[in-house]
Design an enzyme around this catalytic site. Structure first.
Site, PDB file in Angstrom:
ATOM      1  N   THR A  77       0.621  -1.175   0.001  1.00 47.42           N
ATOM      2  CA  THR A  77       0.056  -0.206  -0.143  1.00 47.42           C
ATOM      3  C   THR A  77       1.036   1.151  -0.158  1.00 47.42           C
ATOM      4  OG1 THR A  77      -1.964  -1.170   1.254  1.00 47.42           O
ATOM      5  CG2 THR A  77      -1.818   1.335   1.330  1.00 47.42           C
ATOM      6  N   ASN A 152      -5.520  -8.476  -8.300  1.00 52.68           N
ATOM      7  CA  ASN A 152      -5.506  -9.336  -6.842  1.00 52.68           C
ATOM      8  C   ASN A 152      -6.865 -10.250  -6.806  1.00 52.68           C
ATOM      9  OD1 ASN A 152      -6.089  -6.385  -6.840  1.00 52.68           O
ATOM     10  ND2 ASN A 152      -7.350  -6.707  -5.216  1.00 52.68           N
ATOM     11  N   ALA A 201       5.995  -8.253   0.524  1.00 57.77           N
ATOM     12  CA  ALA A 201       6.486  -9.679   1.093  1.00 57.77           C
ATOM     13  C   ALA A 201       5.670 -10.513   1.384  1.00 57.77           C
ATOM     14  CB  ALA A 201       7.662  -9.483   2.331  1.00 57.77           C
ATOM     15  N   HIS A 202       4.487 -10.255   2.212  1.00 58.06           N
ATOM     16  CA  HIS A 202       3.386 -11.172   2.835  1.00 58.06           C
ATOM     17  C   HIS A 202       2.687 -11.989   1.497  1.00 58.06           C
ATOM     18  CE1 HIS A 202      -0.664  -9.062   2.720  1.00 58.06           C
ATOM     19  NE2 HIS A 202       0.267  -8.116   2.499  1.00 58.06           N
ATOM     20  N   THR A 238      12.641   4.326  11.056  1.00 61.01           N
ATOM     21  CA  THR A 238      13.664   3.179  11.690  1.00 61.01           C
ATOM     22  C   THR A 238      13.573   1.828  10.621  1.00 61.01           C
ATOM     23  OG1 THR A 238      13.678   3.942  13.614  1.00 61.01           O
ATOM     24  CG2 THR A 238      14.435   1.742  13.239  1.00 61.01           C
ATOM     25  N   CYS A 326      -9.362  -6.591   0.896  1.00 58.38           N
ATOM     26  CA  CYS A 326      -9.510  -5.286   1.183  1.00 58.38           C
ATOM     27  C   CYS A 326     -10.779  -4.699   1.113  1.00 58.38           C
ATOM     28  CB  CYS A 326      -8.300  -4.395   0.345  1.00 58.38           C
ATOM     29  SG  CYS A 326      -6.764  -5.156   0.139  1.00 58.38           S
TER      30      CYS A 326
HETATM   31  N1  PLP Z   1      -1.453  -4.170  -4.360  1.00 65.42           N
HETATM   32  C1  PLP Z   1      -2.304  -5.266  -4.656  1.00 65.42           C
HETATM   33  C2  PLP Z   1      -2.619  -5.730  -6.119  1.00 65.42           C
HETATM   34  C3  PLP Z   1      -2.729  -6.209  -3.668  1.00 65.42           C
HETATM   35  O1  PLP Z   1      -2.945  -7.310  -3.964  1.00 65.42           O
HETATM   36  C4  PLP Z   1      -2.237  -5.807  -2.243  1.00 65.42           C
HETATM   37  C5  PLP Z   1      -2.568  -6.550  -1.049  1.00 65.42           C
HETATM   38  O2  PLP Z   1      -3.836  -7.232  -1.061  1.00 65.42           O
HETATM   39  C6  PLP Z   1      -1.566  -4.507  -2.276  1.00 65.42           C
HETATM   40  C7  PLP Z   1      -1.316  -3.691  -3.247  1.00 65.42           C
HETATM   41  C8  PLP Z   1      -1.490  -3.686  -0.859  1.00 65.42           C
HETATM   42  O3  PLP Z   1      -0.124  -4.701  -0.413  1.00 65.42           O
HETATM   43  P1  PLP Z   1       0.132  -4.583   1.439  1.00 65.42           P
HETATM   44  O4  PLP Z   1      -1.094  -5.448   1.870  1.00 65.42           O
HETATM   45  O5  PLP Z   1       1.503  -4.993   1.470  1.00 65.42           O
HETATM   46  O6  PLP Z   1      -0.289  -3.286   1.770  1.00 65.42           O
END
Ligand code: PLP
Length: 395
Positions: A77, A152, A201-202, A238, A326
């Site tokens: 994000t 996504n 990373a996640h 940091t 999300c």
């Molecule tokens: N962009 C896409 C295509 C995603 O699928 C996601 C998370 O679902 C993000 C951005 C945001 O990543 P983060 O969860 O690391 O903030």
């Protein structure tokens, strides 16, 4: 992946992935003995700084970048926000696609309120941008193009190389949100010719709360986070040393095993899609069947609510998502599905299944059986379905 106590079959890898054991173990020292601040000059600080430097160099080499082109931040994000907001004063027009993640859409909406014009390219029924549409949308005022690598919700993969060729011809910086794609596909920023790329990373079995923005040398977005002089003065805060190290180890592991993992997941996913389409009536796969991430299957099940399917599968120990994680919690239909032309009523009946390395064929077969039961039960309670069933067209 099955949770040993609860026996959860996890089909929500697009939301997040379990942390790899190797990545977890690599992080432990930096929470414990080697806890120094990477900006400190003493030995503990230097040890942390060294780990960050090594991780930066490794991640850079894994995606074909130079070491000093990788900027760590708090995740996908922030990375996407940075790429967009960093161009606020660099022109009056931005081009994107109509199916971007909220981390692109929300900052763009803010920029629109400040007078920036945004063009949202259509994606048609298959969920893919046409390069000719990009060419037509470019104006002399275009400051930035941001088009996601892979979606996504529906997993469709955009023709990034063709799109960057157009952007480069017009000398317009090109950002891609590769959060869903990195770790599941081989990606080389030089080969793709992108100017900025976001990763998190996640999504590839690394820790949460860490990501990066690749910024090609010569491209200078404004800073997003102001503070200390970390990340070569470009991003204050940091350094999250343990997470940076875990991100690097997870990415290396994912890419070292890419061929085997992709093959395994693709076989599971294809079996799942084939069985669902064959055994459940009135259901449709959303997005292009072939030009999609190996791990993604997103369906519309007519005459039922996605949330009801999700809850019933959850009761059967199967974890899935209705729309993107999300936007779940919001009852508005997915903007991605509406952009494909899926009718609003159908968009409410969508479910995303996203598979991972811990899944097995047994999981797939169990889930299809439970899904069939679930859909049948829900449709028995749906007046609309019963009405349609009574209609001679469908008997
Ligand atoms: N962009 C896409 C295509 C995603 O699928 C996601 C998370 O679902 C993000 C951005 C945001 O990543 P983060 O969860 O690391 O903030």
């Amino acid at each position: 992946m099955i949770d040993k106590q609860k026996k959860i079959i996890y089909f929500d890898h697009a939301a997040t992935t379990p942390l790899s054991k190797k990545a977890f173990e690599s992080m432990i020292p930096f929470f414990m003995d080697d806890f120094g601040n990477a900006s400190s000059l003493h030995v503990l600080g230097r040890k942390s700084a060294f780990a960050v430097t090594e991780a930066r160099a490794k991640i850079a080499s894994l995606i074909g970048a130079k070491t000093n082109e990788i900027y760590f931040c708090s995740g996908g994000t922030e990375s996407c926000n940075w790429a967009i907001k960093g161009f606020l004063d660099k022109g009056t027009h931005i081009i994107t696609s109509s199916i971007e993640h909220p981390s692109i859409m929300a900052p763009l909406k803010e920029l629109e309120q400040k007078g920036i014009k945004v063009t949202y390219l259509p994606v048609y029924k298959n969920g893919i941008v046409k390069p000719s549409d990009l060419e037509k949308a470019i104006t002399k005022d275009t400051a930035l193009i941001s088009i996601m690598f892979a979606n996504n919700e529906i997993g469709t993969i955009q023709p990034i190389k063709e799109l960057t060729a157009i952007a480069n011809k017009h000398k317009i910086p090109f950002h891609t949100d590769a959060v869903q794609a990195i770790g599941s596909m081989a990606i080389n920023v030089k080969d793709l010719n992108v100017d900025m790329l976001s990763l998190s990373a996640h999504k590839f079995y690394g820790p949460k709360g860490i990501g990066a923005l690749y910024i090609k040398g010569g491209i200078r977005p404004n800073k997003l986070i102001h503070g200390g002089s970390q990340e070569r003065t470009m991003r204050g805060g940091t350094s999250n040393v343990a997470a940076i190290v875990g991100c690097c180890v997870a990415l290396e592991e994912a890419l070292n095993n890419l061929d085997d993992n992709s093959k395994h997941i693709r076989v599971l996913r294809n079996t799942f899609i084939d069985r669902v389409l064959c055994e459940i009536e009135h259901c449709y796969l959303n997005g292009d069947r072939d030009r999609r991430l190996d791990n993604n299957a997103n369906f519309v099940f007519d005459f039922v609510e996605g949330e009801s399917i999700l809850m019933m599968l959850d009761l059967n120990g199967i974890a899935v998502s209705s729309g993107s994680a999300c936007s779940s919690g919001s009852l508005s239909p997915s903007h991605v599905l509406l952009s494909l032309g899926v009718p609003i009523e159908s968009a409410h009946g969508s479910i995303r299944f996203s598979f991972g390395i811990g899944n097995t064929m047994d999981h797939i077969n169990y889930a299809v059986d439970k899904l069939k039961e679930t859909i049948n039960k829900l449709r028995e309670m749906s007046p609309l379905f019963l009405q349609v069933k009574g209609d001679s067209k469908f008997v």
